[in-house]
Scaffold this active site. Structure first.
Site, mmCIF file in Angstrom:
data_model
loop_
_atom_site.group_PDB
_atom_site.id
_atom_site.type_symbol
_atom_site.label_atom_id
_atom_site.label_comp_id
_atom_site.label_asym_id
_atom_site.label_seq_id
_atom_site.Cartn_x
_atom_site.Cartn_y
_atom_site.Cartn_z
ATOM 1 N N CYS A 134 1.667 -1.421 -0.023
ATOM 2 C CA CYS A 134 0.284 0.177 -0.142
ATOM 3 C C CYS A 134 0.969 0.888 0.032
ATOM 4 O O CYS A 134 1.184 1.331 -1.004
ATOM 5 C CB CYS A 134 -1.077 -0.390 1.713
ATOM 6 S SG CYS A 134 -2.892 0.467 1.176
ATOM 7 N N HIS A 150 -2.934 -4.709 0.542
ATOM 8 C CA HIS A 150 -2.403 -5.480 1.353
ATOM 9 C C HIS A 150 -3.168 -7.269 1.685
ATOM 10 O O HIS A 150 -4.065 -7.381 2.545
ATOM 11 C CB HIS A 150 -3.788 -5.602 3.084
ATOM 12 C CG HIS A 150 -3.196 -3.856 2.991
ATOM 13 N ND1 HIS A 150 -2.338 -2.538 4.265
ATOM 14 C CD2 HIS A 150 -3.955 -2.666 2.825
ATOM 15 C CE1 HIS A 150 -2.334 -1.965 4.189
ATOM 16 N NE2 HIS A 150 -3.317 -1.558 3.380
ATOM 17 N N GLU A 206 -1.688 -8.890 3.518
ATOM 18 C CA GLU A 206 -1.739 -9.857 5.220
ATOM 19 C C GLU A 206 -3.213 -10.671 5.500
ATOM 20 O O GLU A 206 -2.356 -11.374 6.566
ATOM 21 C CB GLU A 206 -0.900 -8.515 5.498
ATOM 22 C CG GLU A 206 -1.775 -8.048 6.379
ATOM 23 C CD GLU A 206 -1.348 -6.656 5.454
ATOM 24 O OE1 GLU A 206 -0.792 -6.986 4.010
ATOM 25 O OE2 GLU A 206 -1.985 -5.078 5.688
HETATM 26 N N1 GLN Z 1 -2.347 6.985 2.778
HETATM 27 C C1 GLN Z 1 -2.372 5.753 1.519
HETATM 28 C C2 GLN Z 1 -3.494 5.845 0.887
HETATM 29 O O1 GLN Z 1 -4.422 6.045 1.854
HETATM 30 C C3 GLN Z 1 -1.835 4.558 1.788
HETATM 31 C C4 GLN Z 1 -2.716 4.172 2.974
HETATM 32 C C5 GLN Z 1 -2.275 2.468 3.112
HETATM 33 O O2 GLN Z 1 -0.797 1.793 3.704
HETATM 34 N N2 GLN Z 1 -3.404 1.137 3.778
HETATM 35 O O3 GLN Z 1 -3.525 5.729 -0.360
#
Ligand code: GLN
Length: 521
Positions: A374, A498, A500
């Site tokens: 992410c 994600h 995970e």
């Molecule tokens: N802050 C970033 C976004 O909002 C990444 C978010 C995250 O890593 N879950 O896109």
């Protein structure tokens, strides 16, 4: 009709009800029964996603985009079940539904009361049809809590409605050990079971958390005071790894207790997948060290699923995985001296982002295996755009009003989301053939879970690819880059999602398995 197991806890909180409930599910699954899980939390927040991660650890995301607490993660990992927003229900949600129905006139002006209106609403959530043999419901909190009372009343009624033989009450307690007298004390357990009885609930099986196995005398004593056969008093030993708990229960014939209660045939279960983890834990294996460049290290369990996924990949690769926590705010290249790979996890806000960009750059330049999750993908793209393409203004609009918004809010990307402005939950992704992603996933279509607001800006695809960073995963409409990689690098891959959240200890997750394999090498 499904059969129900309700799991309550007494004496103190944090006894590990979730792991115990999941372990019961594992014993059932090992005999071929299908299982679904639900969690009821008496607190008044309407949904857990808005609760502070500082208090509750990571926000876990379900396929249907529900932000929930990390307990649901245990269930999905242990049991392979896929949970949704109706499986994680708070007191706040129940009252919200009831009060909205009242405002809507659904009760036709009747007096709206805890019983039957609130209890019926709770029973409605408990009884939502599933196609599984069993539904295991964890009731959050501790017996005796004021806010939990209506939940106990509801499960009592539920058992009466569907028949006592279709419902089993499992209760977790604690037997404290008194050092001076060398005794394990059973009184708190007796008191806790009595408190349940005050609510009309007779525990059918007890799981007594304790530093050592209960002796037969202690089991008999607890059984005598608590209306139970001694064999239904199970020791829930303290163990160093949660995946040993199903084996602890198996040794104490917990399935037989369930079989007797529900009138199931006695059967041996296949617990080999848990034995495999036990063997791994006991094995003398090499260690590889992953540098995790993050910023929520002072919050317990902030990276719960991530730590789990790395552990799972260690099991698959026969290597112990050590996580070196590297504070992104004070990142220096020295931090990377004794590590085998770098991982940049998700994150929100500008704090520490420069360190994360530097870490991605360090991994890229030094051919160190890199995995970005992410925000970890976003910083990899920013680094590449700045330091390989040579556009020093490249940034995410989350951090600055840049003239090179290589990461940005994309106008039409949030149309399907269900929670504010975040892209939440499972989304499909098409994998480009003959890429690292294709080799890792072994397929062309995948689905992964998201929780973010910003996206890689597709307008920069060509310039990035021309310089050697390719987009190997893309939303099916071709608008949202989901995976990037650098083919000339030993192992450099990052995803907007994600992964995970979909890892489990028995197979691991393909991305993490490949990452740890690269780190091991
Ligand atoms: N802050 C970033 C976004 O909002 C990444 C978010 C995250 O890593 N879950 O896109």
């Amino acid at each position: 009709m499904s059969k129900y197991i309700f799991v309550t806890g007494g004496v103190v909180s944090s006894l590990g009800k979730g792991v115990s409930a999941a372990s019961l599910g594992a014993l059932l699954q090992s005999r071929g029964y299908s299982v679904h899980v639900r969690k009821f939390d008496p607190y008044l927040n309407v949904d857990p996603g808005t609760m502070s991660p500082l208090q509750h650890g990571e926000v876990y995301v379900t396929n249907d985009g529900f932000e929930t607490d990390l307990d649901l993660g245990y269930y999905e990992r242990f049991l392979g079940v896929k949970l949704s927003r109706t499986d994680s229900v708070s007191g706040g949600r129940i009252y919200w539904d009831v009060l909205n129905a009242e405002r809507h006139g659904d009760y036709l002006g009747a007096t709206v009361q805890l019983i039957p209106h609130v209890s019926n609403k709770i029973k409605e959530y408990i009884g939502r049809p599933t196609d599984t043999d069993f539904v295991i419901c964890e009731i959050g909190g501790t017996v005796g809590d004021i806010e939990g009372k209506i939940f106990l009343e509801s499960i009592r009624q539920f058992a009466n409605d569907v028949g006592r033989r279709n419902v089993m009450f499992a209760h977790l307690t604690l037997a404290p050990y008194l050092e001076q007298s060398g005794e394990l004390k059973t009184k708190p357990t007796q008191m806790s079971v009595r408190r349940l009885l005050e609510n009309g609930i007779q525990a059918d099986v007890l799981f007594v958390r304790s530093p050592r196995m209960l002796t037969p005398d202690e089991q008999a004593k607890i059984g005598m005071f608590c209306n139970l056969p001694a064999k239904n008093v199970i020791t829930s030993m303290n163990v160093d790894n949660i995946y040993k708990i199903p084996l602890v229960y198996e040794e104490q014939h917990v399935f037989d207790i369930m079989a007797e209660h529900f009138d199931l045939p006695i059967a041996n279960g296949d617990m080999s997948k848990f034995h495999k983890i036990e063997d791994y834990l006991n094995a003398d294996l090499p260690t590889c060290t992953i540098g995790m460049v993050g910023k929520y290290f002072d919050v317990p369990d902030a990276y719960k699923s991530l730590n789990e996924a790395l552990f799972h990949a260690g099991v698959q690769n026969n290597v112990h995985v050590k996580i070196k926590k590297i504070d992104a705010e004070h990142f220096s290249f020295d931090d990377c001296k004794d590590i085998d790979a770098i991982l940049v996890p998700g994150g929100f806000g500008a704090r520490g982002v420069d360190g994360k960009i530097a870490a991605a750059g360090y991994a890229r330049e030094n051919n160190i295996p890199y995995m970005g999750i992410c925000l970890g993908m976003q910083v990899a793209v920013i680094d590449f755009m700045r330091n390989v393409v040579g556009d020093e203004n490249a940034n995410s609009t989350e951090f600055s009003k840049t003239c090179t918004p290589v990461i940005d809010i994309m106008a039409d990307c949030n149309k399907d989301n269900m929670g504010g402005t975040l892209r939440l939950g499972a989304y499909p992704c098409d994998i480009k053939p003959n890429t690292l992603a294709a080799r890792i996933y072994g397929g062309e279509h995948i689905s992964e879970r998201h929780r973010h607001r910003y996206e890689m800006n597709i307008a920069y695809k060509d310039v990035l690819e021309k310089h050697g960073m390719i987009i190997s995963g893309m939303s099916p409409d071709g608008k949202l880059p989901e995976i990037v990689e650098i083919p000339s690098h030993k192992f450099f891959i990052a995803g907007q999602f994600h992964p995970e959240f979909q890892s489990n200890p028995f197979t691991g997750h393909p991305l993490f398995n490949a990452f740890i394999a690269a780190a091991k090498k």
